[in-house]
Design an enzyme around this catalytic site. Structure first.
Site, short mmCIF file in Angstrom:
data_model
loop_
_atom_site.label_atom_id
_atom_site.label_comp_id
_atom_site.label_asym_id
_atom_site.label_seq_id
_atom_site.Cartn_x
_atom_site.Cartn_y
_atom_site.Cartn_z
N HIS A 175 2.67 5.01 -7.53
CA HIS A 175 1.42 5.61 -6.62
C HIS A 175 1.91 7.20 -6.16
CE1 HIS A 175 -1.85 2.88 -7.48
NE2 HIS A 175 -1.29 2.00 -6.73
N GLU A 223 -4.63 3.12 -10.35
CA GLU A 223 -4.47 1.78 -10.35
C GLU A 223 -3.80 1.03 -11.59
OE1 GLU A 223 -3.52 0.23 -7.72
OE2 GLU A 223 -4.73 1.31 -6.18
N HIS A 242 5.33 -1.02 -8.76
CA HIS A 242 3.76 -0.81 -8.82
C HIS A 242 3.42 0.46 -7.91
CE1 HIS A 242 -0.67 -1.44 -9.23
NE2 HIS A 242 -0.71 -0.80 -8.05
N GLU A 243 3.88 0.18 -6.66
CA GLU A 243 3.53 1.01 -5.52
C GLU A 243 4.31 2.21 -5.63
OE1 GLU A 243 1.27 0.46 -3.47
OE2 GLU A 243 1.04 -1.55 -4.41
N MET A 254 0.87 -1.23 0.12
CA MET A 254 0.16 -0.06 0.00
C MET A 254 0.89 1.38 -0.03
SD MET A 254 -2.69 1.24 2.84
CE MET A 254 -3.71 -0.40 2.56
#
Length: 839
Positions: free
Chosen positions: A300, A319, A296-297, A267
C-alpha cells in the site's frame, strides 16, 4: 448537505478547489476525556467569489475563521458540512474544535492496559472519520501537504506519518512536532500515542537511501518473541517491491506500531503501518502467514499511498493490487512456493461465493460515498480483484504486468487515478487493448463455471476436448489444463497445455490423440478466477484417490471445486466429510489443512441432516486425532490438527480428553496447550456447557490481547437461555465497543442449540434489524450477518427475510447481507433435504 457527501458533490468540489497544506495541532494533555484540534488549511479556489464547503463533525466547535474573518458555527455548520462563501483565489481556513472518545471506539479510541493501567490513544481517520477529529476537505482526490504537532502527557511516545522533528525532554509532557508529509489524503492521518516502547529498529536498504524502521508495542507486550521478526518481514517485502516495480519507497522512514484496540488486522498509511496485536502472537511462528499480511500492507505504500483511486468506486485499485502483490511476494521473496496454493484453497472460494451471490456488484462500480465503497464485500474488492490481476498476468505475462505498474506509478504518483488510467498503462505495456478485458472482469459482476466436454475414441485416446463456460456472458480466460495419471493412490501430471478462451465453448485440438487421462483438471495452476467442474471419469478417480494430486495448486483447485459442489448439493455433505477424512488419513495435507478441516466441520454441522451430524463429527475428530500422532512434532500442521480436533470433538471420551489437554495433560508429543489451542478447547466445551467461569477467567488473564473477547464469545456459546439473552443484549448495545459487540454476536448461533435459540429467529427481524437498520459501518454489517438465524435450516426464516426485504427497504449494503444469508440458508435447506431423501 450531509457529512456523507456524494460523488457528484465531490467532483464539483475537486474542480473548484486545490488543497495546499494543513497545519494541524492536537491536544491530548489538557483534558483526558477529549481531543482538541486546531486545523489551519490553505487552499486555492479557481472560481473566486463562489461557495463551497469543508467537512466538520466534531463534538464542539470553538472557533472558525476564513481569511481572517470570524464565522459563527451556528450560521455556517449544518449536518457535518461547514459552508464557505465568498472564497478568494487563495484562502486560509482555521478551525478550533474538540471531540470526545466515542463508546464504540471508531476513529478515536482510548485503551487502558489491564496489566499496568497505562493509557494508549489511537486516532484514525479512514475512511470517512477525519471530520470527527478536525475540520478538513475529506475526499481521495483533494491531497495536501500535512504537518502535525501534538501536545501529549509526560511519559508518552507519539507516532504518525511524519518523522519526529522535535519532542519533549524524556519523561516530560510537551509538544511533539512531525515533518511535513507531502500529498496526503486527510483520511490517512493517524496518531498513535501512549507509553509505547521501541521493540526493534534499524535501517532498511532502500533504493534511494536507507530507510529508518522502528517497531513499537505497548510496554506489557515488549517481550513477545514475534517483535524481533517484523523488521525482516517488512524489509523483505519492501526490497522486493522496489525491485519489481522499479520505484523506490516513497517515504523516508517507516514505523510499525502494534496498536491496542485496532479494529482491522492491519492498516497502512504513508510511512506508518498499524498492526493488530492479535498478529503479534503469531509473528514468532516462521510457518505462519503473518509475513504475507504485512507484505499486503507494505504494498500500500505504492498502491493507496503514492497513488490512490480518484473515488471510492476504485478502492480496488489499492486493495486488489496489495492482495496480488502480497502473495506474489510470498512466492518470490519469502520463498513460499505454496503461497498461491494456500490463497486458492483458503481465500478464492470466498470470492466465488461473493461473486455468485444475489445482488452482487462488480469490482469497480459507481458508489455514492465512502460508506458505500467500504460496504462492498471484501471478497469482491480484495479477493476477486487480486485474482483477476493474477489472471491478467497469465494473459499478458509478468513482465508486461510489471512494466504497466511502473508506468502507472510514475505517471500518477502523488495523485489520484482511475481504472481507465491503469488499463491504459497495461495496454501500452502489453501491446494489447485491454478495454474489453476490463469491462468483462472489473465492470461486470459474476463468476463463470468451466466444464470439460471430453469425448474418448474407441482406442482409449482423446477424440475431442472442449471447455464450456457458463453462465453467459463469456469472458477471456487463459487457463492451464492438466492431464493426470493414477499411480496407486495418487495422481501425477503427465501433460499440460495452456488455452486462451473467449467464446462460450473453446476447443483444445492439441489434446486430440493423447491417451485418455485418469483425471483431467481445468485451471490446474489456478490462473483464472472461475469455478470448475469435472467429467465423471475424473471425479471418480479424484475421489478414489482422496484428492491426492502431486501439485499443491492443482489440489487446491480440486478441493475448492468439491466444496462448491457440496454447497450446491451436488456432493453430499457426508461424502465431502468422508473425503477429507480419507485424505488426512492417507497423508497430511501440506496446504491450509485448517481450512480443509473447517469446511468438513461446516459440512457436518450445516449441510448434513441433523441426524448425521454426531457420527460425522465423531469420525472426523477420531481421524484428526490419529493423524496428529503421525505428523511432525511441533510443526504448524500438527498445531492446526490439534486445534481442529478440539473444534470437532463430539463424544464423551473426546470431550474428556479436551479437559485433560486444557489442564496440560495427555497431550500428543509435540503439542502444547498454547493460547490458540486453549481458545478452541474452551469454545467447544462452552458450547456443551462444560467450561466454567473460572476456565474462561483464567484464559482471559493469560491472553492480554484477545482473552476478554474470546471469553465473551465462549459465554455466548453456552446452551443456556440466560447466556443467550446476555449476549444478544450486549451485541446490540449501541455503547458497546466494536470488538465486544462482534465477540458476543459470534457465539450466539451454535448448531444443535435450536430449541434454546428459537425465540431469536423472530427477534432478529423485530429487534436486531431495526437496531442495525441505519448502521452502515463495516461492524454493523458484520453484526447483521452474525446475528442472522442461520443454524436451524428453517424455511420460516427464508420467508421472514423475504417479507423484510419487501417491506422495509434496507440500505443497499444491508440488503446484500440479507440476500447472502438467505442464499446460504437456502443452500443448507436444499442440501439437507436432498441428503435425507437419498439417505
Amino acid at each position: 448537505m450531509a457529512a456523507g457527501y456524494t460523488h457528484e458533490e465531490a467532483k464539483t468540489r475537486a474542480v473548484l478547489l486545490e488543497m495546499q497544506s494543513y497545519e494541524i495541532f492536537l491536544d491530548l494533555a489538557s483534558d483526558p476525556s477529549v481531543i482538541r484540534s486546531r486545523a489551519e488549511i490553505r487552499f486555492r479556489c479557481w472560481g473566486p467569489g463562489v461557495s463551497s464547503y469543508a467537512n466538520l463533525a466534531a463534538g464542539t466547535v470553538h472557533q472558525i475563521q476564513l481569511n481572517g474573518q470570524a464565522l459563527d458555527p451556528a450560521d455556517v455548520l449544518v449536518d457535518g458540512c461547514l459552508h464557505l462563501t465568498g472564497l478568494t483565489a487563495d484562502n486560509v481556513l482555521t478551525v478550533d474544535a474538540e471531540s470526545g472518545y466515542p463508546a464504540d471506539g471508531r476513529g478515536l479510541g482510548r485503551f487502558t492496559d489491564p496489566a499496568d493501567g497505562s493509557v494508549y490513544v489511537l486516532a484514525t481517520c479512514f475512511p470517512n472519520l477525519a471530520s470527527r477529529l478536525l475540520c478538513c476537505f475529506d475526499q481521495p482526490d483533494l491531497r495536501a501537504d500535512v504537518t502535525l504537532s501534538v501536545s501529549a502527557p509526560a511519559g508518552w511516545e507519539c507516532v504518525s506519518s511524519g518523522a519526529v522533528t522535535a519532542r519533549p525532554e524524556s519523561g516530560q509532557a510537551g509538544v511533539w512536532r512531525f515533518a511535513t508529509v507531502p500529498a496526503m489524503k486527510i483520511y490517512e492521518l493517524i496518531l498513535c500515542a501512549g507509553p509505547y516502547v521501541t521493540a526493534a529498529e534499524g535501517n532498511l536498504p532502500g533504493q534511494a537511501a536507507p530507510i529508518p524502521l522502528s517497531v513499537r508495542s505497548r510496554r506489557t507486550l515488549a517481550h513477545e518473541p514475534g517483535l524481533a521478526k517484523i523488521t525482516t518481514m517488512v524489509g523483505t517485502a519492501l526490497a522486493f517491491y522496489e525491485r519489481i516495480l522499479g520505484v523506490p519507497c516513497p517515504y523516508p522512514k517507516y514505523d510499525v506500531v502494534f496498536a491496542p484496540g485496532l479494529n482491522a488486522n492491519a492498516m497502512q498509511v504513508p510511512a506508518l503501518m498499524l498492526v493488530s496485536e492479535r498478529l503479534l502472537q503469531r509473528a514468532a511462528d516462521p510457518e505462519d502467514t503473518v509475513a504475507l499480511i504485512l507484505a499486503h500492507e507494505v504494498a500500500h505504500l505504492w498502491f493507496g499511498c503514492l497513488v490512490e483511486g480518484r473515488w471510492w468506486d476504485d478502492l480496488w485499485l489499492a486493495e486488489a493490487m496489495a492482495d496480488y502483490l502480497g502473495d506474489t511476494a510470498g512466492d518470490e521473496a519469502f520463498h513460499r512456493p505454496a503461497a498461491w496454493a494456500r490463497y486458492g484453497m483458503r481465500t478464492k472460494p470466498q470470492g466465488y461465493e461473493a461473486d455468485s451471490a444475489p445482488g452482487v456488484e462488480p469490482v469497480s462500480s459507481p458508489v455514492e460515498d465512502a460508506a458505500d465503497g467500504l460496504s462492498k464485500p471484501w471478497a469482491i474488492t480484495y479477493v476477486k480483484g487480486g485474482s483477476v490481476v493474477r489472471q491478467l498476468a497469465a494473459l499478458i505475462g509478468d513482465a508486461a504486468l510489471r512494466t504497466g505498474l511502473h508506468d502507472y506509478l510514475t505517471s500518477f504518483g502523488w495523485s489520484a487515478a482511475t481504472l481507465d488510467d491503469l488499463m491504459g498503462c497495461w495496454s501500452r505495456a502489453s501491446g494489447r487493448d485491454l478495454t474489453e478485458w476490463a469491462e468483462q472482469w472489473l465492470r461486470t459482476p459474476g463468476v463463470n463455471t468451466l466444464r470439460p466436454e471430453l469425448t474418448l475414441a474407441p482406442d482409449g485416446t482423446i477424440a475431442s476436448l472442449s471447455v464450456r463456460q457458463d453462465p453467459l456472458p463469456a469472458r477471456t480466460h487463459r487457463i492451464s489444463i492438466g492431464l493426470y495419471g493414477r499411480q496407486g493412490g495418487r495422481l501425477h501430471r503427465r501433460h499440460r497445455i495452456y488455452l486462451e478462451m473467449k467464446e462460450p465453448r473453446t476447443a483444445a485440438p492439441e489434446l486430440t490423440g493423447l491417451p485418455a487421462p485418469d483425471a483431467l483438471i481445468l485451471n490446474d495452476q489456478d490462473l483464472t478466477f472461475a469455478i470448475i467442474r469435472f467429467d465423471d471419469r475424473s471425479l471418480r478417480n479424484l475421489t478414489e484417490c482422496a484428492m491426492q494430486v502431486d501439485d499443491p495448486l492443482a489440489e487446491a483447485v480440486c478441493w475448492t471445486a468439491a466444496w462448491d459442489m457440496t454447497m450446491a448439493a451436488e456432493l453430499a455433505a457426508s461424502d465431502f466429510t468422508d473425503l477429507v477424512i480419507r485424505r488426512i488419513a492417507a497423508e497430511p495435507v501440506s496446504i491450509a489443512v485448517d481450512t480443509l478441516l473447517q469446511r468438513a466441520r461446516t459440512a457436518a454441522d450445516y449441510y448434513a441432516p441433523p441426524g448425521q451430524r454426531p457420527a460425522l463429527r465423531q469420525r472426523l475428530a477420531a481421524a484428526i486425532l490419529d493423524t496428529i500422532g503421525r505428523t511432525r512434532p511441533a510443526s504448524r500442521t500438527q498445531r492446526q490438527l490439534a486445534a481442529a480436533f478440539a473444534a470437532s470433538a463430539e463424544t464423551e471420551g473426546q470431550l474428556t480428553l479436551l479437559r485433560s489437554w486444557l489442564a496440560g495433560a495427555s497431550l500428543p508429543d509435540g503439542v502444547s496447550a498454547d493460547l490458540d489451542l486453549r481458545a478452541q478447547i474452551l469454545a467447544t466445551l462452552s458450547a456443551r456447557g462444560l467450561a466454567s467461569d473460572n476456565d474462561l477467567d483464567a484464559y482471559a488473564a493469560a491472553d492480554p490481547v484477545g482473552g476478554q473477547l474470546h471469553a465473551a464469545t465462549c459465554r455466548a456459546m453456552r446452551p443456556d437461555p440466560a447466556a443467550k439473552k446476555a449476549a444478544w443484549v450486549a451485541a446490540l448495545d449501541a455503547d458497546q465497543t466494536l470488538h465486544l459487540a462482534r465477540a458476543h454476536a459470534t457465539g450466539i448461533w451454535v448448531p444443535g442449540q435450536d430449541a434454546i435459540l428459537a425465540p431469536y429467529q423472530d427477534r432478529y427481524f423485530s429487534e436486531a434489524l431495526p437496531a442495525l437498520s441505519h448502521n452502515q459501518t463495516y461492524t454493523g454489517l458484520q453484526l447483521a450477518g452474525l446475528l442472522y438465524p442461520a443454524t436451524p435450516a428453517d424455511p420460516v426464516t427464508l420467508d421472514a427475510t423475504t417479507r423484510y426485504l419487501a417491506g422495509s427497504d434496507p440500505f443497499p449494503a444491508l440488503r446484500r447481507v440479507l440476500l447472502d444469508q438467505a442464499r446460504t440458508l437456502g443452500q443448507t435447506i436444499t442440501a439437507q433435504a436432498k441428503a435425507a431423501r437419498e439417505g
